[in-house]
Design an enzyme around this catalytic site. Structure first.
Site, short mmCIF file in Angstrom:
data_model
loop_
_atom_site.label_atom_id
_atom_site.label_comp_id
_atom_site.label_asym_id
_atom_site.label_seq_id
_atom_site.Cartn_x
_atom_site.Cartn_y
_atom_site.Cartn_z
N LYS A 13 5.79 9.26 -12.66
CA LYS A 13 5.93 8.91 -11.24
C LYS A 13 5.74 7.40 -11.03
CE LYS A 13 2.66 11.76 -9.76
NZ LYS A 13 2.18 12.40 -11.02
N ARG A 88 -0.78 16.21 -2.48
CA ARG A 88 -1.17 17.02 -3.64
C ARG A 88 -1.67 18.39 -3.23
NH1 ARG A 88 -2.20 12.56 -7.33
NH2 ARG A 88 -3.13 13.03 -9.29
N ARG A 127 -1.74 6.76 -22.93
CA ARG A 127 -1.95 5.81 -21.83
C ARG A 127 -3.38 5.27 -21.84
NH1 ARG A 127 -0.41 8.04 -15.91
NH2 ARG A 127 -2.45 9.03 -16.06
N ARG A 129 -6.18 5.74 -19.87
CA ARG A 129 -7.01 5.45 -18.70
C ARG A 129 -8.33 6.20 -18.85
NH1 ARG A 129 -3.45 6.93 -13.68
NH2 ARG A 129 -4.91 8.66 -13.50
N ARG A 140 -6.97 18.34 -15.10
CA ARG A 140 -5.99 17.80 -14.15
C ARG A 140 -4.71 18.64 -14.16
NH1 ARG A 140 -6.01 12.20 -16.51
NH2 ARG A 140 -4.28 11.64 -15.16
P1 AMP Z 1 -3.36 9.80 -10.28
O1 AMP Z 1 -3.42 8.33 -10.57
O2 AMP Z 1 -2.31 10.15 -9.28
O3 AMP Z 1 -3.29 10.64 -11.53
O4 AMP Z 1 -4.77 10.16 -9.59
C1 AMP Z 1 -6.00 10.00 -10.26
C2 AMP Z 1 -7.06 10.85 -9.56
O5 AMP Z 1 -7.22 10.40 -8.20
C3 AMP Z 1 -6.75 12.34 -9.46
O6 AMP Z 1 -7.15 13.04 -10.63
C4 AMP Z 1 -7.58 12.74 -8.24
O7 AMP Z 1 -8.96 12.84 -8.55
C5 AMP Z 1 -7.42 11.52 -7.34
N1 AMP Z 1 -6.24 11.63 -6.43
C6 AMP Z 1 -5.12 10.86 -6.43
N2 AMP Z 1 -4.27 11.21 -5.45
C7 AMP Z 1 -4.85 12.27 -4.82
C8 AMP Z 1 -4.46 13.10 -3.73
N3 AMP Z 1 -3.29 12.92 -3.08
N4 AMP Z 1 -5.31 14.09 -3.35
C9 AMP Z 1 -6.50 14.26 -3.97
N5 AMP Z 1 -6.93 13.53 -5.00
C10 AMP Z 1 -6.11 12.53 -5.43
#
Ligand code: AMP
Length: 181
Positions: A13, A88, A127, A129, A140
């Site tokens: 994404k 989400r 990656r 992170r 996740r």
């Molecule tokens: P991402 O970078 O999109 O993988 O997000 C990393 C983490 O941030 C996720 O594992 C969640 O803990 C939190 N997070 C990101 N976007 C959301 C969202 N829209 N709703 C809830 N938690 C989020």
């Protein structure tokens, strides 16, 4: 133009967002990126979000929806929005529709990037992170299937969903996305 990039962690994404935002002059709103910045600035929101992020759980809808509302309301001079990692949950999707409705806007397309689990895990481990460790990745993907995947039906029933195979090269995926728009 209002686009949503949808898909599991590791689907690409962020990578596709970098291309699309330039191409169409969209404001890229990645809730994950915004949250990581809040965490590194040690803000109240960051402190609250960190415990969820570390374990791979979702941050509460209330925090996320408030955060997105602020960003949308404080933005001027863009030709649209590109949401990445948001919504989400169904509640977030409904809240977004309400926010857009109230300013007479609507989602143009929800681009769902389809990648199998094995490839996702390989990509995430590469990656590196802090939440890309084996334990958190497993959770996740689980959280994605249980809480996020149902959104696909929500957008499908509104005729907004397109599915794109996300396991070919970056350029091929970008070109498939463009064709679908
Ligand atoms: P991402 O970078 O999109 O993988 O997000 C990393 C983490 O941030 C996720 O594992 C969640 O803990 C939190 N997070 C990101 N976007 C959301 C969202 N829209 N709703 C809830 N938690 C989020």
């Amino acid at each position: 133009m209002i686009l949503i990039l949808f898909g599991p962690p590791g689907a690409g994404k962020g990578t596709q967002a970098d291309y699309l935002k330039e191409k169409f002059n969209l404001l890229h709103l990645s809730t994950g990126d915004i949250l990581r910045e809040e965490v590194s600035n040690n803000t109240e929101l960051g402190v609250q979000a960190k415990k969820f992020m570390d374990s791979g759980e979702l941050v509460t809808d209330e925090l996320i929806i408030g955060m997105i509302k602020n960003k949308i309301e404080s933005t001027v001079n863009v030709e649209g929005f590109l949401f990445d990692g948001f919504p989400r949950t169904i509640s977030q999707a409904e809240a977004l529709d309400q926010m857009l409705d109230s300013s007479n806007k609507s989602i143009d397309k929800v681009i769902s990037l389809e990648v199998d689990d094995k490839t996702l895990i390989e990509r995430l481990l590469a990656r590196g992170r802090s939440d890309d460790n084996e334990e958190t990745i497993k959770n996740r993907l689980e959280v994605y299937k249980n809480q996020t995947l149902p959104i696909k039906d929500y957008y499908h029933s509104k005729n907004q969903l397109v599915e794109i195979k996300g396991d070919s090269s970056i350029e091929e995926v970008s070109s498939e996305i463009e064709k679908s728009l």
